[in-house]
Write an enzyme that holds these catalytic residues in place. Structure first.
Site, short mmCIF file in Angstrom:
data_model
loop_
_atom_site.label_atom_id
_atom_site.label_comp_id
_atom_site.label_asym_id
_atom_site.label_seq_id
_atom_site.Cartn_x
_atom_site.Cartn_y
_atom_site.Cartn_z
N GLU B 91 -40.35 -23.59 23.13
CA GLU B 91 -39.84 -24.51 23.56
C GLU B 91 -39.66 -24.82 24.85
O GLU B 91 -40.02 -25.75 25.41
CB GLU B 91 -38.98 -24.86 23.15
N HIS B 160 -28.65 -25.74 12.11
CA HIS B 160 -30.20 -26.77 12.55
C HIS B 160 -29.95 -28.23 11.79
O HIS B 160 -30.23 -29.27 11.40
CB HIS B 160 -31.49 -26.29 11.22
#
Lengths: 536, 369
Positions: B91, B160
C-alpha cells in the site's frame, strides 16, 4: 482573607438566602459566632463562623438567594489575600485555584477561537495552528460556496454565546446557577424573564423551553388583563385578592393539597376581572409612565388600578413546595379511597382521657394524635403502604415514620414523627405539638423533616368534610382527614345521630393496588371505631 | 479511448473547471436509474475514465480480478492495463506512486482494499499527499483520490472492521468525503476526481448493495457541503455514511410511534466540515443527536457536538447526545459484533431520551391554557 461561602445545610439544598446578617463589616468574629440566619428550602438556620477574624465585606444582600459554594462574605483572618470579589465571579478568582485555572483555560479557548477566525481570513498568514483556513490551502480551486461551510462558528451567534449579556449588579442573586438550558437563558434575556421564578420540568429540574414559553404565555395573559406592570412594586392595601380568598392565605391552615393552593397561585382570579371593566375607563386617563404596556383590545393601560394582580416573589420554601408537588402530581399515578368513620366512641374516649389529663396537668390528646396513631398501627400491619417506588424496585420501610402537614406563615412544612407506631398517643401528641411549634418559628432541623414514610394531613379543624391530598414523595400514600360532625344515619329502622369523620387516602398505584389501599383504610377505620385499641 | 495519460509537468494538469453546482437535492429531480451504490461507483469511474485521459486507477486486485468488491468490474477490459493498474500488496508503494503521478499531472484513483490497509500508507497520505501543496508554496498540487471502504458488521474481525476516516479528517490538506447513498456516491466521486486536492473517498461495505435513484446526468456534488436529507421540527440527527440510513430509519420509526418530526443532516463531507448546515438545523430544532459508526472518544461526533456548542449554544434545550460504537476492538463473534456496533435501537433510545429532556410528548402543547 477567607471567603465565607454559602454552606450546604440540608441534603436537598441547592441554594439558600440570607434571611438576616448578624454581623456587619468591621465586626470581629470568633468560631461559633452567628454570622447570619440562612433560609434554605426547609428552614431558617443559624450559620456560625468557623474562623476568627474581621468581617471585611458582606457580598450578599438579605433576601438574595445564592447557590451553595458561592461566596457570601469576606473574613480577614490576617493572612494576605486577594481583595474583594463579586459573587458573580463564583469561586473563580482565587489565584492558583482550580477554578481560576479553568477560567483562564476558557479564555485561551476564546483566543483560539479568534485565531480560527484570523486563520480563515488570511490563510497564508500561517498564524494559527490547525486553523480552519487550512482546509482551503488553496483558494483558487475551490468553488465559492466552499467558504461558507467553514464559517459555522463565525457569525454573530458566536459572539452572542461568548459575550456576557447579563448585566447583574454586583449583589444580584446569581441567576447563572439556576438550572436552565441555554435556549431558555436566551429567551429569558430577550423577554426579561426571571428564571428563578420558573419551575423546571426537565431532567433534574432543568428549566426547558416548554416551561419558559408557558411562563411567557402566563405573563402575556396577566398583562392583557391588567397592563400595569410598571408600578407592580406598590402594594395596595385591602386589595380584592386578600379579601376574596381568605382561605388561601389563612396562616393557620394545615394543608398539603396542591389544589388547595390553586386559588392563591393564580394571579388573576375571577373576582378581579369583572369589575376591571369599570376600572379601565379611569385607568385610561392616567397612562402609566412607560412600562410594558400591551396593546390589548382598547383596554387601555394605567398604573393606578387598585385591583390589579399583585405579584409576590416566590421564596425558597414556596419554590420547593411547588417543585416537589408538581413532580408528585405529574409523575405519580394516584387513586384515592374515601371512608366514613364513626367516631362517637373515639370522641368519648378522648373527652374522658382529656379530663384526666388536664387534672394531672398533662397536655391534651387531639383527634389528630389518635388518627396518627391509628395510621401508624395500620402501616405496621400493611407494610405495602409503608413503601416507596424506586423505579426498578419497591422499598418497603422497616420503620414507620409519619409526617404531619403543618401550615405555617411561610408555607407548608411536614415535620416527621419517627417510629410513630411504637409511641403512645400521648407521646405522639407531645411530639406533634413541639414540632408544629418549631415549624411555625422556622426552626425545624432538616433531620426533623426527613425520613417520612407516610403523611397525615388534617383540615378537619376548618370544618372540611373531606379532601384529597397530594402524595409527598418518596412516600407512597397520604391520609387526608376531614372534620368530625354529627350526621343522621339509619340504625336498623331508627334514625340516629352519629359523629362521622371522613378519611381520604391517596395512594401511589405503582406501589399499592386498590384492594391493598382499601384494606389499609378499613384497618384505620377499625382502629378508630375501637379506640381503646389505640391505647394498648 | 486509447489515450494513455503520459503528459508530464504540473503545468499540464488538466484541472477542468468544476461544473456549476446546483442545490444538492435538485439533482434528483431529473430522470434517473435505480442502481446499487456499487454500480453507481463503477459507472462513474467508467464515465470519468472516458472523459479525462489523465484519470487512472491503481490498486490491488482491481484489474484481472475486477476488484475485491467488484467496483472495477469490466474496467480493465475497456481501458487496458495502463490505466487500470494492478499492484503488488504494497500500500505504501502504490499510494506513493499515485502521489508522484498526481504531482506530475495525472489524476490517479487509488483503491485501498479496505480503510484498515490505509494505515500502511499513512505516511504517504499524511506526510506527502496532504502536505506537498502547502510545503512547496502552491507550486504543485496532488489531485488524487483514495477510494476505500470502511465499516464493521461483516464479521471480518477487529483489524478489518475499522472506520479510521477520523485519522484523515484530522489532517489539513486532505479532503474526506463519505457518501451515504448511490446518488451521493456518484456525485461525490465526480467531485473528488475533479478536485485538485487529495481526497479520501470513504465507502462502506454494508452500503455496496444498497439501492437508490441515480441521475447519471447530474452535476458533481460539492465537497464541504452537508445536506438536510429529511426536514423536521423536533430534533436534528446528524450522521454520515452508513449511519445516515440508520438515522432515516429511526426518524421514520419515531414519526410513526411517537409523532416525532426529526430532521436528518447527512454530513457527506468530513473535511471540510459543513458546520453551517447542522448548526442552522439545531438552531431550528433546539436539540441534536450525533451518530457515528466509530468509537466515541475524540471522534467525529465530538467535533460535531463541539461545533454545535459553539454555534448554537443559545439555541440548545437539551445536551447534545452522541451515539457511537462500544470502545473495544470489534469482536468477530456475530452477537458481540452486533452488540458493539451502534444499532437502530441505540439510536432510537438516545433520540427518545433527548426528546424527553426537551419535554416532548409531555403535557401536550406548550401554549395551552
Amino acid at each position: 482573607m477567607i471567603e465565607i461561602t454559602m454552606p450546604r445545610l440540608s441534603d436537598t439544598m441547592e441554594e439558600g438566602s440570607i434571611a438576616a446578617w448578624q454581623v456587619r463589616p468591621g465586626d470581629h468574629v470568633s468560631p461559633g459566632d452567628v454570622l447570619a440566619e440562612i433560609e434554605t428550602d426547609k428552614a431558617v438556620m443559624d450559620f456560625e463562623a468557623y474562623d476568627s477574624g474581621t468581617i471585611t465585606e458582606l457580598l450578599v444582600e438579605p433576601g438574595s438567594a445564592v447557590s451553595i459554594g458561592q461566596p457570601i462574605a469576606l473574613l480577614d483572618d490576617g493572612v494576605a489575600g486577594p481583595a474583594a470579589l463579586r459573587p458573580g465571579d463564583a469561586v473563580a478568582s482565587r489565584p492558583g485555584s482550580d477554578a481560576s485555572r479553568a477560567k483562564s483555560g476558557a479564555d485561551q479557548l476564546g483566543a483560539g477561537g479568534d485565531q480560527l477566525g484570523a486563520g480563515r481570513d488570511q490563510p497564508s498568514a500561517g498564524a494559527g495552528p490547525l486553523s480552519a483556513g487550512a482546509d482551503r490551502l488553496k483558494t483558487r480551486a475551490e468553488p465559492k460556496r466552499a467558504d461558507a461551510p467553514a464559517c459555522g462558528n463565525r457569525d454573530d451567534r458566536y459572539e452572542a454565546a461568548a459575550g456576557t449579556p447579563d448585566n447583574h449588579s454586583p449583589h444580584a442573586p446569581p441567576i447563572s446557577h439556576v438550572l436552565a438550558s441555554p435556549l431558555v437563558r436566551r429567551i429569558a434575556r430577550d423577554h426579561d424573564l426571571d428564571l428563578r421564578r420558573i419551575t423546571g420540568s426537565g431532567p433534574g429540574g432543568r428549566i426547558i423551553r416548554r416551561d419558559v414559553e408557558r411562563a411567557l404565555a402566563e405573563r402575556n395573559r396577566s398583562q392583557a388583563t391588567a397592563p400595569s406592570q410598571a408600578s407592580r412594586g406598590e402594594l395596595v392595601r385591602g386589595s380584592v385578592e386578600t379579601g376574596a380568598h381568605p382561605g388561601a392565605e389563612a396562616p393557620g391552615a394545615i394543608e398539603t393539597s396542591g389544589a388547595a393552593e390553586a386559588p392563591g397561585a393564580a394571579p388573576a382570579p375571577g373576582p378581579a376581572e369583572a369589575p376591571g371593566a369599570i376600572e379601565t375607563s379611569s385607568a385610561a386617563q392616567a397612562p402609566g409612565p412607560a412600562g410594558r404596556s400591551v396593546a390589548g383590545g382598547g383596554s387601555g393601560s394605567g398604573g393606578e388600578d387598585p385591583r390589579r394582580p399583585i405579584e409576590t416573589p416566590v421564596g425558597q420554601l414556596r419554590r420547593v413546595i411547588a417543585r416537589r408537588l408538581t413532580e408528585s402530581a405529574r409523575d405519580t399515578p394516584v387513586f384515592t379511597v374515601t371512608q366514613a368513620v364513626r367516631v362517637d366512641a373515639l370522641l368519648e374516649l378522648r373527652a374522658q382521657a382529656n379530663r384526666q389529663l388536664s387534672a394531672t396537668g398533662s397536655g391534651k390528646m387531639s383527634v389528630n394524635d389518635m388518627v396518627v396513631k391509628a395510621a401508624a398501627l395500620a402501616l405496621r400491619s400493611h407494610s405495602a403502604v409503608n413503601s416507596s417506588w424506586g423505579g426498578d424496585h419497591i422499598a418497603t420501610h422497616g420503620r414507620v415514620n409519619v409526617g404531619i402537614a403543618v401550615a405555617t406563615e411561610r408555607g407548608l412544612m411536614v415535620p416527621v414523627i419517627m417510629d410513630a407506631d411504637v409511641k403512645t398517643v400521648a407521646q405522639l401528641g407531645a411530639e406533634a405539638r413541639s414540632l408544629a411549634e418549631l415549624a411555625a418559628q422556622a426552626k425545624l432541623a432538616p433531620e426533623q423533616m426527613s425520613g417520612g414514610t407516610f403523611t397525615v394531613s388534617n383540615l378537619g379543624m376548618y370544618g372540611v368534610d373531606q379532601f384529597t391530598a397530594i402524595i409527598n414523595p418518596p412516600e407512597a400514600a397520604i391520609l387526608a382527614v376531614g372534620t368530625a360532625q354529627a350526621e343522621l344515619a339509619l340504625d336498623g329502622a331508627n334514625v340516629v345521630s352519629r359523629q362521622v369523620m371522613r378519611l381520604t387516602a391517596s395512594f401511589d398505584h405503582r406501589v399499592i393496588d386498590g384492594a391493598q389501599g382499601a384494606r389499609f383504610l378499613v384497618a384505620i377505620r377499625t382502629l378508630l371505631e375501637n379506640p381503646w385499641s389505640l391505647l394498648v | 479511448m486509447t489515450t494513455a495519460a503520459t503528459t508530464l509537468g504540473a503545468g499540464a494538469a488538466a484541472s477542468e473547471p468544476v461544473e456549476p453546482v446546483e442545490g444538492p437535492d435538485r439533482a434528483r429531480s431529473t430522470a434517473g436509474a435505480t442502481m446499487t451504490y456499487r454500480e453507481a461507483l463503477r459507472v462513474t469511474l467508467a464515465q470519468e475514465l472516458r472523459r479525462d485521459p489523465n484519470v487512472l486507477l491503481i490498486g490491488e486486485e482491481i484489474g484481472l480480478f475486477e476488484g475485491s468488491y467488484k467496483i472495477t468490474q469490466g474496467l480493465l477490459k475497456e481501458f487496458g492495463p495502463k490505466r487500470i493498474r494492478d499492484t503488488p500488496i504494497a500500500e505504501e508503494g502504490f499510494t506513493g506512486a499515485a502521489v508522484g503521478a498526481a504531482m506530475l499531472g495525472l489524476r490517479p484513483i487509488v483503491e485501498l482494499m479496505t480503510i484498515n490497509f490505509s494505515l500502511l500508507a499513512l505516511d504517504q497520505i499524511v506526510n506527502h499527499a496532504a502536505k506537498i501543496y502547502g510545503m512547496f508554496g502552491g507550486q504543485v498540487s496532488v489531485p488524487m483520490v483514495i477510494r476505500t471502504p470502511g465499516g464493521g458488521g461483516q464479521q471480518l474481525g477487529a483489524t478489518h472492521s475499522q472506520n479510521v476516516e477520523l485519522y484523515y479528517s484530522f489532517v489539513p490538506g486532505l479532503k474526506v468525503v463519505a457518501p451515504a447513498t448511490p446518488a451521493e456516491a456518484r456525485g461525490l466521486l465526480l467531485a473528488s476526481i475533479r478536485d485538485d486536492d487529495p481526497v479520501l473517498f470513504l465507502e462502506n461495505l454494508s452500503l455496496y448493495n444498497s439501492k437508490g435513484e441515480v441521475d447519471l446526468a447530474a452535476p458533481p456534488l460539492e465537497i464541504g457541503r452537508a445536506a438536510v436529507v429529511r426536514p423536521g421540527r423536533d430534533l436534528t440527527v446528524i450522521a454520515y455514511s452508513r449511519m445516515v440510513s440508520v438515522a432515516l430509519a429511526a426518524a421514520r420509526h419515531l414519526a410513526a410511534t411517537e409523532g416525532a418530526d426529526l430532521e436528518v443532516v447527512d454530513l457527506r463531507s468530513l473535511r471540510p466540515l459543513d458546520r453551517q448546515t447542522f448548526v442552522d438545523s439545531v438552531r431550528r430544532t433546539h436539540a441534536a443527536v450525533v451518530l457515528e459508526d466509530d468509537w466515541l472518544t475524540y471522534g467525529i461526533g465530538a467535533e460535531v457536538a463541539a461545533s454545535i456548542g459553539e454555534g448554537a449554544f443559545d439555541h440548545l434545550d437539551a445536551p447534545v447526545r452522541r451515539v457511537a460504537m462500544a470502545e473495544v476492538p470489534l469482536p468477530y463473534s456475530k452477537p458481540l459484533e452486533t452488540a458493539a456496533l451502534p444499532q437502530m435501537s441505540d439510536v432510537v433510545r438516545a433520540i427518545k431520551e433527548t426528546l424527553a429532556a426537551t419535554g416532548f410528548n409531555r403535557g401536550g402543547s406548550v401554549s395551552h391554557d
